[in-house]
Motif scaffolding. Structure first.
Motif, short mmCIF file in Angstrom:
data_model
loop_
_atom_site.label_atom_id
_atom_site.label_comp_id
_atom_site.label_asym_id
_atom_site.label_seq_id
_atom_site.Cartn_x
_atom_site.Cartn_y
_atom_site.Cartn_z
N GLU A 75 116.84 39.54 -2.67
CA GLU A 75 116.23 40.26 -3.93
C GLU A 75 115.03 39.44 -3.88
OE1 GLU A 75 115.79 44.11 -5.13
OE2 GLU A 75 118.01 44.21 -4.14
N ALA A 76 114.29 39.41 -4.73
CA ALA A 76 113.52 38.24 -4.95
C ALA A 76 114.52 37.16 -5.72
CB ALA A 76 112.88 38.75 -6.03
N CYS A 77 114.15 35.78 -4.36
CA CYS A 77 114.82 34.74 -4.44
C CYS A 77 114.34 33.53 -4.51
CB CYS A 77 115.97 35.06 -3.24
SG CYS A 77 117.58 36.44 -3.20
N ALA A 83 109.21 43.92 7.79
CA ALA A 83 110.65 44.37 7.61
C ALA A 83 111.20 44.36 6.50
CB ALA A 83 111.15 43.66 8.31
N HIS A 84 110.81 44.09 4.85
CA HIS A 84 111.34 44.52 4.01
C HIS A 84 110.59 45.65 3.43
CE1 HIS A 84 112.79 43.07 0.27
NE2 HIS A 84 114.09 42.09 1.03
N TRP A 85 111.99 46.16 2.27
CA TRP A 85 111.52 46.85 1.56
C TRP A 85 110.14 46.90 0.83
CZ3 TRP A 85 111.15 47.24 -3.12
CH2 TRP A 85 112.30 46.52 -3.87
N ALA A 86 109.82 45.84 0.44
CA ALA A 86 109.19 45.47 -0.99
C ALA A 86 107.91 45.10 -0.57
CB ALA A 86 109.46 43.59 -1.56
N ARG A 100 130.21 44.16 8.79
CA ARG A 100 129.20 45.22 8.12
C ARG A 100 129.70 44.43 6.53
NH1 ARG A 100 133.87 47.67 4.09
NH2 ARG A 100 135.68 46.27 4.60
N TRP A 101 129.63 43.75 6.22
CA TRP A 101 128.98 43.22 5.12
C TRP A 101 127.78 41.73 5.32
CZ3 TRP A 101 134.22 40.47 4.65
CH2 TRP A 101 135.47 41.25 3.94
N TYR A 157 120.57 39.29 3.98
CA TYR A 157 119.26 39.18 3.42
C TYR A 157 118.59 41.05 3.92
CZ TYR A 157 119.52 34.42 4.21
OH TYR A 157 119.50 33.06 4.70
N ARG A 158 119.52 41.96 3.62
CA ARG A 158 118.76 42.98 3.80
C ARG A 158 118.10 43.78 5.02
NH1 ARG A 158 121.12 44.31 -1.42
NH2 ARG A 158 120.32 44.30 -2.72
N LEU A 159 119.00 43.02 5.97
CA LEU A 159 118.75 43.61 6.70
C LEU A 159 119.00 45.02 6.92
CD1 LEU A 159 120.33 40.29 9.34
CD2 LEU A 159 118.33 40.75 8.40
N LYS A 160 117.96 46.00 8.38
CA LYS A 160 118.15 47.42 8.47
C LYS A 160 117.41 46.76 10.08
CE LYS A 160 118.11 49.69 3.92
NZ LYS A 160 119.70 49.84 3.76
N PRO A 161 118.35 47.62 10.72
CA PRO A 161 119.59 48.95 10.05
C PRO A 161 120.87 47.50 10.26
CG PRO A 161 119.81 48.25 12.90
CD PRO A 161 118.41 47.79 12.04
#
Length: 427
Positions: free
Chosen positions: A100-102, A120-123, A239-240, A245-249
């Motif tokens: 998140e914000a870090c 690449a980041h939702w924010a 899976r963790w 880092y909120r990677l997608k996918p």
């Protein structure tokens, strides 16, 4: 002939599985939570802790200490919280969107900015949409900062009396945050934990080490974040990994197989896991110690709800058999344990949790409720270690008097009160 790292990977996959307790100790060692620091902390330890974790999540809830300070206290003990503020002002760490914000190490910022530039980041995507909808106002705000210098959100008075909360931020605050997410603004320092925003081009010149833009493409950046996540976690299932880092996918075993084959990751079986564990080669020595029983957990600490050890519910459940949810964002009637619930780490296990509130004016650390995990025996060591950990946190926070309202089981609360009275901690 196979390289040494590739050979190590093969041998790791063929070795006897780690026992769950061994995997937990490796995880704790990588996170800096296996043993107490063992000496008086120093300012450099703050930066070292952030570098070890790779990131330090920011949250502004101030019921106890704000989360980043509490995460560091669990690892460093009685340190000076201003050291984190100084590290930011000195450019040793920087703020950006990561999990998140870090806070992140300054050396990692080029990778984060390159990742952001690729959308690449939702924010970043959310902020870009806001800019499309408020282009004139946001561009004007940016020009004001360019001409007049750094600002805080508090420099812009409200024109309404809306409810508190991020959903009621005044427009200027939302626009500042959007420019921050887009990378045009950065945070050179904080004032009473309020962000000060300035042009990124000015802040980047103050970083230590100096900022050099990353030339990595998107696949290489993703690989970098995967490897850094595994290193920070010590040992992890595929899976963790993405959550760190909120990677997608998401990350799967198939994506990690080439990294194992190249010796960039070690595949390690763990008893009871239906998937391989992964270890960074830099932790090879820790892995050997875990296997031979040389990693001994001796640390007891209160954890922030936003500590990397517990923020992934599935990981905490699988690693520690600890069911945990951050309930401060849950409506009060639906909370199970309380508003700001701190997990209790005790010698390699998560043994319970407590709902705390610091009354700073009165100097009182209130424990509204304390819960041991079902089946956990109340032993003298548990009472001493947990009682001392609570007292250390209370003293460090400037609220040395401890007020315990309720305990499950009640016998644990009675024993803690006796211990605090005998040790002079109050209660």
């Amino acid at each position: 002939m196979k390289s040494d790292t590739t050979l190590s990977s093969v041998l790791s996959s063929q070795a006897a599985p780690l026992r769950p307790a061994q995997a937990r100790r490796l995880h704790l060692a990588a996170q800096g939570l296996l043993r107490p620091l063992g000496r008086r902390p120093r300012p450099a330890d703050v930066v070292a802790a952030v570098e070890r974790m790779r990131l330090l999540q920011i949250d502004s809830i101030h019921v106890v200490a704000r989360s980043p300070y509490l995460v560091l206290h669990a690892r460093l003990g009685d340190y000076d919280g201003t050291w984190l503020d100084q590290a930011l002002a000195q450019g040793r760490i920087a703020e950006c969107w990561a999990h998140e914000a870090c806070f992140v190490p300054a050396a990692d910022l080029p990778s984060h900015r390159a990742w952001r530039e690729r959308g690449a980041h939702w924010a970043h995507r959310h902020a870009a949409r806001m800019h499309r909808e408020h282009r004139v106002e946001m561009d004007g705000l940016l020009e004001r900062i360019r001409a007049q210098g750094a600002v805080r959100a508090a420099d812009f008075p409200r024109t309404d009396r809306g409810a508190s909360g991020w959903w009621e931020w005044k427009p200027e605050k939302r626009w500042l945050e959007a420019w921050f997410a887009l990378g045009e603004l950065m945070v050179p320092r904080r004032e009473r934990f309020q962000r000060v925003y300035d042009l990124a081009e000015r802040v980047l010149t103050t970083l230590d080490p100096p900022f050099v833009p990353s030339t990595l493409d998107t696949p290489a950046l993703r690989r970098r974040f995967i490897l850094d996540s595994v290193r920070a976690l010590g040992i992890t299932q595929a899976r963790w990994i993405a959550d760190y880092y909120r990677l997608k996918p998401g990350v799967g075993d198939a994506e990690l197989a080439p990294l194992v084959a190249a010796g960039e990751l070690l595949a390690v079986p763990v008893q009871g896991w239906n998937a391989p564990g992964y270890v960074h080669p830099e932790h090879g020595a820790l892995l050997d110690k875990a296997r031979t029983g040389q990693l001994r957990a001796s640390h007891t600490a209160l954890l922030s709800p936003f500590d990397p050890l517990v923020w992934d519910r599935a990981r905490a459940q699988a690693m520690f058999d600890f069911e945990y949810a951050i309930e401060c964002y849950t409506p009060a009637p639906k909370r199970r344990y309380g508003y700001y619930v701190l997990p209790i780490l005790h010698r390699g296990d998560l043994v319970g949790r407590l709902d705390a509130k610091a009354h700073r004016t009165e100097g009182v650390f209130e424990i509204k409720a304390l819960f041991l995990e079902p089946g956990r025996k109340v032993t003298p060591r548990l009472v001493t270690d947990v009682g001392d950990a609570i007292a250390r946190t209370a003293r460090w926070h400037g609220t040395p008097a401890i007020r315990l309202m309720r305990s499950e089981p009640a016998a644990f609360g009675r024993a803690l009160r006796v211990h605090w009275k005998a040790s002079g901690a109050g209660g």
